[in-house]
Design an enzyme around this catalytic site. Structure first.
Site, short mmCIF file in Angstrom:
data_model
loop_
_atom_site.label_atom_id
_atom_site.label_comp_id
_atom_site.label_asym_id
_atom_site.label_seq_id
_atom_site.Cartn_x
_atom_site.Cartn_y
_atom_site.Cartn_z
N GLY A 90 0.69 -1.34 0.06
CA GLY A 90 0.16 0.00 -0.05
C GLY A 90 0.87 1.50 -0.05
O GLY A 90 2.12 1.11 0.15
N SER A 124 2.63 4.93 0.95
CA SER A 124 3.20 5.36 2.07
C SER A 124 2.04 6.25 2.83
O SER A 124 1.36 6.87 2.20
CB SER A 124 4.27 6.51 1.50
OG SER A 124 4.82 7.05 2.72
N SER A 164 -0.43 4.43 4.16
CA SER A 164 -1.66 3.85 4.25
C SER A 164 -1.72 2.99 5.52
O SER A 164 -2.90 2.15 5.98
CB SER A 164 -1.57 2.95 3.10
OG SER A 164 -0.68 1.90 2.98
N GLY A 165 -0.80 2.81 6.34
CA GLY A 165 -0.89 2.30 7.77
C GLY A 165 -0.33 0.88 7.67
O GLY A 165 -0.69 -0.09 8.61
N SER A 167 2.75 -0.12 8.58
CA SER A 167 3.86 -0.60 9.79
C SER A 167 2.77 -0.73 10.98
O SER A 167 2.83 -1.47 11.73
CB SER A 167 4.74 0.52 10.03
OG SER A 167 5.73 0.32 9.11
N SER A 206 6.24 -1.88 -1.86
CA SER A 206 6.28 -2.91 -2.71
C SER A 206 5.27 -2.60 -4.07
O SER A 206 4.26 -2.92 -4.22
CB SER A 206 5.84 -4.30 -2.34
OG SER A 206 5.00 -4.23 -1.52
#
Lengths: 220, 220
Positions: free
Chosen positions: B53, B55, B57-58, B60, B127
């Site tokens: 997803g 940067s 988008s949550g 981590s 990715s």
């Protein structure tokens, strides 16, 4: 073994944090789970057993035996094998001195990830250079245990399980450790096992006893 | 969940084998422990949850929440985080297209090692390219689960937790996914979560339910 009451002194969770790293656009994300909480859940700590010894000294055999014995005791264990890793993660690397160091560097980093996850990881690489092993130790930190398979080159050459010494003597393999490239024996490994003189069971038992002594796993 | 009686049909151990690999001086060492035996010992299978997803988008946050929930259920779980891995294993890589692919290649291989060890590993990388994710899927095999964090770029840009979109708009970051570089959304991910519209707990619960459905972990 660290007592549970000792573990209770540590916070079970650390808050997720998100700190920018100076001069980069990268951010470090800490786990929601502390190492202590992992130990509580798994019942053991994480560690790197770094096996080192000549080709034919029995590294892979010992590594896989230790892995099985640990698993049978409920310990999360895994072997990183020199040959296996070179076929996948490190398939872009040659056997030049530079690439050998890069091979060990990457393996150290992967071993560190496994140790951080709470696993006992067993690496089985010749790792002939002191400097590379020192680097691996620095990468991993306190949970690094160097295991020297102390078997002399003559014994390994007589065994020659893969026929590699024969090829090396015939000049078919260049830079072969012990024949045409140096092996720098560890000066102060955490443990030394004489896999040339005792059955693998005996060596494996010594490694497990060391892990018990160091508090990584509970007494069996 | 695979039944224990099913597992009994498999041999608990395979013999150590040592087969030369054609055309090389490398040897493949099989584990003394089968995947089925690992599953019996650990009480769950190994898997790769491949989060993808934009940067912000949550990824981590979701990864670390899923890790904690799994650990609290006794499942061996670990996060491979884009930012963290880039500081260590992949610190030699830049953000060029070639190095981004190499980054994903190495992470796939490490994720495969964790899956093979019996762990549930959660990777948290943008990715952005389908081809790279397809490669990761091929590397890992059946135990690969693509998790798409389906949050549109406007929402991510409003959130901008690390201030990166602001920098990208100002031209301070080149090749920024969603702004100046493409994000190729998955066409058929195993699961899609809308982390822009629901709390992380809800998304994490869906991921765990999928792992139950797929028989990786036991029903909670």
């Amino acid at each position: 073994m660290v007592e549970t009451r000792e573990l209770r002194r540590f916070p079970c969770y650390v808050s997720p944090m998100s700190d920018s790293i100076k001069g980069t656009n990268l951010t470090w994300h800490a786990s929601e789970v502390s190492a202590e909480r992992r130990r509580e859940v798994h019942g053991h700590g994480g560690a790197v057993l770094w096996l080192t010894g000549l080709s034919g000294s029995g590294k892979s055999t010992l590594a896989h035996r230790v892995e099985r014995l640990l698993l049978e005791r409920g310990v999360f264990a895994y072997v990183l094998d020199g040959d296996n890793v070179r076929h996948r993660l490190n398939r872009d690397l040659t056997f030049s001195a530079e690439d050998r160091s890069e091979n060990i560097r990457r393996v150290s980093e992967v071993a560190k990830l496994f140790q951080d996850s709470g696993a006992v990881v067993i690496t089985a690489f010749i790792s002939p250079y002191r400097a590379d092993r020192a680097q691996a130790r620095e990468t991993v930190g306190d949970a690094f245990f160097e295991v020297h398979l102390d078997v002399d080159v003559d014994t390994c050459e007589v065994r020659d399980p893969k026929g590699l010494y024969k090829k090396a003597r015939a000049g078919e393999i260049k830079n072969f450790t012990g024949i045409s490239a140096p092996y720098e024996a560890p000066e102060s490994p955490e443990i030394k096992v004489r896999t040339g003189e005792e059955p693998v069971e005996a060596s494996a038992a010594k490694v497990l006893a060391m892990l018990e002594d160091r508090g990584v796993i509970a007494a069996g």
